[in-house]
Design a protein around this motif. Sequence first.
Motif, short mmCIF file in Angstrom:
data_model
loop_
_atom_site.label_atom_id
_atom_site.label_comp_id
_atom_site.label_asym_id
_atom_site.label_seq_id
_atom_site.Cartn_x
_atom_site.Cartn_y
_atom_site.Cartn_z
N CYS A 64 -5.74 1.93 4.34
CA CYS A 64 -4.31 2.10 4.03
C CYS A 64 -3.61 2.28 5.36
CB CYS A 64 -4.08 3.32 3.13
SG CYS A 64 -2.32 3.68 2.88
N ALA A 65 -2.99 1.23 5.84
CA ALA A 65 -2.36 1.25 7.17
C ALA A 65 -0.85 1.42 7.03
CB ALA A 65 -2.68 -0.06 7.90
N GLY A 66 -0.22 1.69 8.17
CA GLY A 66 1.25 1.68 8.21
C GLY A 66 1.93 2.94 7.75
N ILE A 67 1.23 4.10 7.79
CA ILE A 67 1.92 5.35 7.45
C ILE A 67 2.99 5.61 8.52
CG2 ILE A 67 1.71 7.83 7.07
CD1 ILE A 67 0.35 6.14 4.91
N GLU A 68 4.21 5.82 8.07
CA GLU A 68 5.32 5.96 9.02
C GLU A 68 5.49 7.40 9.45
OE1 GLU A 68 6.30 4.38 5.56
OE2 GLU A 68 5.45 6.39 5.22
N PRO A 69 6.10 7.64 10.63
CA PRO A 69 6.49 9.01 10.96
C PRO A 69 7.41 9.55 9.87
CG PRO A 69 6.70 7.57 12.87
CD PRO A 69 6.41 6.68 11.69
N ASN A 70 7.34 10.88 9.59
CA ASN A 70 8.04 11.41 8.42
C ASN A 70 7.55 10.64 7.19
OD1 ASN A 70 9.66 13.20 9.98
ND2 ASN A 70 11.08 11.53 10.43
N PRO A 71 6.27 10.79 6.86
CA PRO A 71 5.62 9.92 5.88
C PRO A 71 6.33 9.94 4.53
CG PRO A 71 4.29 11.88 6.26
CD PRO A 71 5.35 11.89 7.30
N ARG A 72 6.39 8.77 3.94
CA ARG A 72 7.21 8.60 2.74
C ARG A 72 6.39 8.66 1.47
NH1 ARG A 72 11.22 3.81 4.99
NH2 ARG A 72 12.17 5.09 6.64
N LEU A 73 7.07 9.05 0.40
CA LEU A 73 6.44 9.13 -0.91
C LEU A 73 5.92 7.76 -1.31
CD1 LEU A 73 5.93 10.90 -3.43
CD2 LEU A 73 8.19 10.17 -4.25
N SER A 74 6.62 6.72 -0.98
CA SER A 74 6.17 5.37 -1.35
C SER A 74 4.83 5.04 -0.69
CB SER A 74 7.22 4.33 -0.94
OG SER A 74 7.56 4.47 0.44
N SER A 75 4.61 5.55 0.52
CA SER A 75 3.31 5.32 1.18
C SER A 75 2.20 6.10 0.50
CB SER A 75 3.40 5.71 2.65
OG SER A 75 4.32 4.88 3.33
N VAL A 76 2.54 7.29 0.03
CA VAL A 76 1.56 8.09 -0.70
C VAL A 76 1.14 7.36 -1.98
CG1 VAL A 76 1.21 10.26 -1.97
CG2 VAL A 76 2.38 10.28 0.25
N LYS A 77 2.13 6.83 -2.70
CA LYS A 77 1.82 6.10 -3.93
C LYS A 77 0.97 4.85 -3.62
CE LYS A 77 6.04 7.60 -6.32
NZ LYS A 77 7.40 7.18 -6.81
N ARG A 78 1.30 4.18 -2.52
CA ARG A 78 0.55 2.97 -2.15
C ARG A 78 -0.89 3.32 -1.83
NH1 ARG A 78 -0.09 0.78 3.02
NH2 ARG A 78 1.58 2.15 3.86
N GLY A 79 -1.06 4.41 -1.06
CA GLY A 79 -2.42 4.80 -0.69
C GLY A 79 -3.24 5.26 -1.88
N ALA A 80 -2.59 5.98 -2.80
CA ALA A 80 -3.33 6.46 -3.99
C ALA A 80 -3.79 5.28 -4.84
CB ALA A 80 -2.44 7.39 -4.80
N ALA A 81 -2.95 4.25 -4.91
CA ALA A 81 -3.31 3.07 -5.70
C ALA A 81 -4.52 2.35 -5.07
CB ALA A 81 -2.12 2.11 -5.78
N ILE A 82 -4.53 2.24 -3.74
CA ILE A 82 -5.67 1.60 -3.06
C ILE A 82 -6.93 2.41 -3.32
CG2 ILE A 82 -6.66 0.95 -0.83
CD1 ILE A 82 -3.75 0.59 0.19
N ALA A 83 -6.81 3.75 -3.22
CA ALA A 83 -7.99 4.61 -3.42
C ALA A 83 -8.53 4.49 -4.84
CB ALA A 83 -7.62 6.06 -3.12
#
Length: 395
Positions: A64-83
């Motif tokens: 799961c790449a591309g976590i932005e500074p000030n990490p966003r909820l959308s990235s959390v959702k994306r990572g959870a889906a991959i996991a």
Amino acid sequence: MQFEYDNPTRVIFGAGTLARLGELTRPHGQRALVVTGGGSVKRSGLFERATKSLGDAGITVFECAGIEPNPRLSSVKRGAAIARDNGCDVIVALGGGSTMDASKAIAAAVFHDGDPWDMIYHGQPHPHVPTRALPLIAVPTLAATGSEMNSGAVISNEETTEKSFMRADCLYPRVALLDPELTLGVPRDQTAYGVCDLITHVTESYFNGVDDTPLQDRFAEGVILTALEYGPRAIANGADLEARAQIQWAATLALNGWVNVGTNGGYPVHMIEHTVSAYHDITHAAGLAIINPAWMRFAARHRPARFVQFAQRVFGLPAQGPDDLAAALAGIDRFEAFLKSIGCPTRFSELGIGDALIETYARDTVRIINDGKGNLPGRPPMSEADIVAVLTAAL
Ligand SMILES: NC(=O)c1ccc[n+]([C@@H]2O[C@H](COP(=O)([O-])OP(=O)(O)OC[C@H]3O[C@@H](n4cnc5c(N)ncnc54)[C@H](O)[C@@H]3O)[C@@H](O)[C@H]2O)c1
Ligand SMILES: CCCCCCO
């Protein structure tokens, strides 16, 4: 003083310890989601070294790449889906605090049926405190947050323009692999911001905690003095491995509970800064460098003795006594001058931020976290008007 302390994170510290990543991860899982940030780990070759170590230990790697500074909820959702989709049973966070925090939220979101934002404190009466998360291996590449050895994470909700924290015992990383060689490539500005962040973690508990904590005080002063000594060295020469190592361990200690245990204080500067970062997506510690000195000048008038002690023990300044406000303010001036000397901004105007949203920051901060009486927890508790006054002084 009363407290209960339990930090389960196993720490491996030292140059070259990255080579043990696979060995350290294997007991926790065989299908690893490796979470990374903006690409520095790829450019440096660290990602390849890490995934080879994992592969050599028989671990299948997903990314799961591309976590932005000030990490966003959308990235959390994306990572959870991959996991979930790949049946990952362990998470490896390879990056700075943003990556580690997103990884913690992902680790818990995998087991949460609802919106992961339920887990973040944002003014709701009963936040969903997770009790289950995938095991996490934290491999910090930036000395700043101490997220590698604590149970907190800070996530931004870009839809609601909020940034706030979650905290749960299940979020403690199982392992923190602290290899200072991984921080050698951190640019000067991020190195300076990391120094500011770790000092601010310590000053929050130092100035907002309960009275009569002499050992915690000296522990805090030791962390600050280490940062004042080795931070400028690492900023001046990024290849100074000894300096990198000292500020990395200081960053970890600053928020792993050792310094603030039993102080039971609020984190007003962080809470206010989260709101500002939610609106402006600024570097977290840049906001801290601007807000903390202004907050200190506000708080010193209510509790001068703590700030006199800070001036005396950290900067060696003279004082006429515990109520010597001039000495207290002189210590704050010295601290602000240090932040400037390492290249941190100390006024919002330096970031192009004006007063248009100041009342909004204050209102949102108190809505997100308050003491039930409409004040932001701290010493002293802050009303919206107090927050507006502090932010105005930092324009
Ligand atoms: N969980 C906690 O205890 C805690 C404490 C303080 C702050 N935070 C949160 O952490 C986030 C800030 O984390 P941070 O200060 O570690 O910065 P970061 O993770 O946001 O990284 C800052 C920048 O440095 C880059 N970077 C990281 N490592 C690098 C390396 N080795 N070489 C080159 N570039 C590198 C990143 O890609 C990014 O662009 C904020 O969201 C803040 O709110 C969390
Ligand atoms: C309540 C502790 C919040 C700490 C946030 C660190 O950025």
